[in-house]
Design a protein around this motif. Sequence first.
Motif, PDB file in Angstrom:
ATOM      1  N   THR A   1       0.819  -1.233  -0.058  1.00 21.19           N
ATOM      2  CA  THR A   1      -0.097   0.050   0.037  1.00 21.19           C
ATOM      3  C   THR A   1       0.814   1.304  -0.001  1.00 21.19           C
ATOM      4  O   THR A   1       0.744   2.269  -0.735  1.00 21.19           O
ATOM      5  N   SER A   2       1.996   1.351   0.744  1.00 20.99           N
ATOM      6  CA  SER A   2       2.721   2.546   0.826  1.00 20.99           C
ATOM      7  C   SER A   2       3.343   2.851  -0.350  1.00 20.99           C
ATOM      8  O   SER A   2       3.822   3.819  -0.745  1.00 20.99           O
TER       9      SER A   2
ATOM     10  N   HIS B   1       2.389   5.050   5.526  1.00 20.73           N
ATOM     11  CA  HIS B   1       3.701   4.403   6.096  1.00 20.73           C
ATOM     12  C   HIS B   1       3.824   3.026   5.851  1.00 20.73           C
ATOM     13  O   HIS B   1       2.808   2.533   5.671  1.00 20.73           O
ATOM     14  N   PRO B   2       5.070   2.422   5.364  1.00 19.51           N
ATOM     15  CA  PRO B   2       5.018   1.260   5.186  1.00 19.51           C
ATOM     16  C   PRO B   2       4.887   0.230   6.625  1.00 19.51           C
ATOM     17  O   PRO B   2       5.434   0.740   7.634  1.00 19.51           O
TER      18      PRO B   2
ATOM     19  N   GLU C   1      -4.677  -0.185   3.991  1.00 17.22           N
ATOM     20  CA  GLU C   1      -4.253  -1.124   3.569  1.00 17.22           C
ATOM     21  C   GLU C   1      -5.428  -2.390   3.340  1.00 17.22           C
ATOM     22  O   GLU C   1      -5.530  -3.097   2.122  1.00 17.22           O
ATOM     23  N   ALA C   2      -6.361  -2.053   4.044  1.00 18.68           N
ATOM     24  CA  ALA C   2      -7.824  -2.927   3.521  1.00 18.68           C
ATOM     25  C   ALA C   2      -8.249  -2.498   2.560  1.00 18.68           C
ATOM     26  O   ALA C   2      -8.733  -3.253   1.622  1.00 18.68           O
ATOM     27  N   LEU C   3      -8.399  -1.168   2.284  1.00 11.98           N
ATOM     28  CA  LEU C   3      -9.174  -0.764   1.019  1.00 11.98           C
ATOM     29  C   LEU C   3      -8.328  -0.917  -0.228  1.00 11.98           C
ATOM     30  O   LEU C   3      -8.881  -1.495  -1.251  1.00 11.98           O
ATOM     31  N   THR C   4      -7.039  -0.966  -0.059  1.00 12.33           N
ATOM     32  CA  THR C   4      -5.880  -1.357  -1.033  1.00 12.33           C
ATOM     33  C   THR C   4      -6.210  -2.642  -1.521  1.00 12.33           C
ATOM     34  O   THR C   4      -6.528  -3.063  -2.514  1.00 12.33           O
ATOM     35  N   ALA C   5      -6.156  -3.622  -0.450  1.00 17.24           N
ATOM     36  CA  ALA C   5      -6.417  -5.065  -0.721  1.00 17.24           C
ATOM     37  C   ALA C   5      -7.723  -5.639  -1.449  1.00 17.24           C
ATOM     38  O   ALA C   5      -7.867  -6.151  -2.480  1.00 17.24           O
ATOM     39  N   ALA C   6      -8.764  -4.848  -0.921  1.00 17.89           N
ATOM     40  CA  ALA C   6      -9.935  -4.967  -1.618  1.00 17.89           C
ATOM     41  C   ALA C   6     -10.315  -4.479  -3.176  1.00 17.89           C
ATOM     42  O   ALA C   6     -10.637  -5.339  -4.003  1.00 17.89           O
TER      43      ALA C   6
END
Length: 160
Positions: free
Chosen positions: A69-70, A77-78, A113-118
């Motif tokens: 995501t980062s 942040h990573p 991270e959750a939004l990017t994963a979906a």
Amino acid sequence: MENFTHFNEQGRARMVDISGKDLTVRTAAAVSKVVMHPDTLKAIKQGGISKGDVLAVAQIAGIQGAKRTSDWIPMCHPLPLTGVNITFGDNEEDELYIRAEVKTEGKTGVEMEALTAASAAALTVYDMCKALQKDMIIGPTLLESKTGGKNGDFVRDQNK
């Protein structure tokens, strides 16, 4: 601009300094959906897509998206993620549902991270099925819940 933490004293973008924050367990869940023709959904479920197992590849894409995501979102942040889980469901007609759950023990949340994963999982479904159908619709994609951090927990009102 002092209320926006992603701006410096000159009003320019900055990555927020989280060094003084406490380590806490943070979780987030996001959902997305892909609307498609019933025959496309049937082909996905029966393994009839020529590029391979759509849900297996989308699951890995979602996990990879959360981990990276980062690289996509400039001010993120990573994070050392401690867990990512991507699950799928459908309405047995024309909608494929994607749910991404992300967890860390850190100083900042994992909503992005959750939004990017979906999103990555949904985009992968589209990519793998576009030869069969180009007019699929992705979305909405939204944060379902989050826990941890100074702002507390959030659970989306399902009635809205």
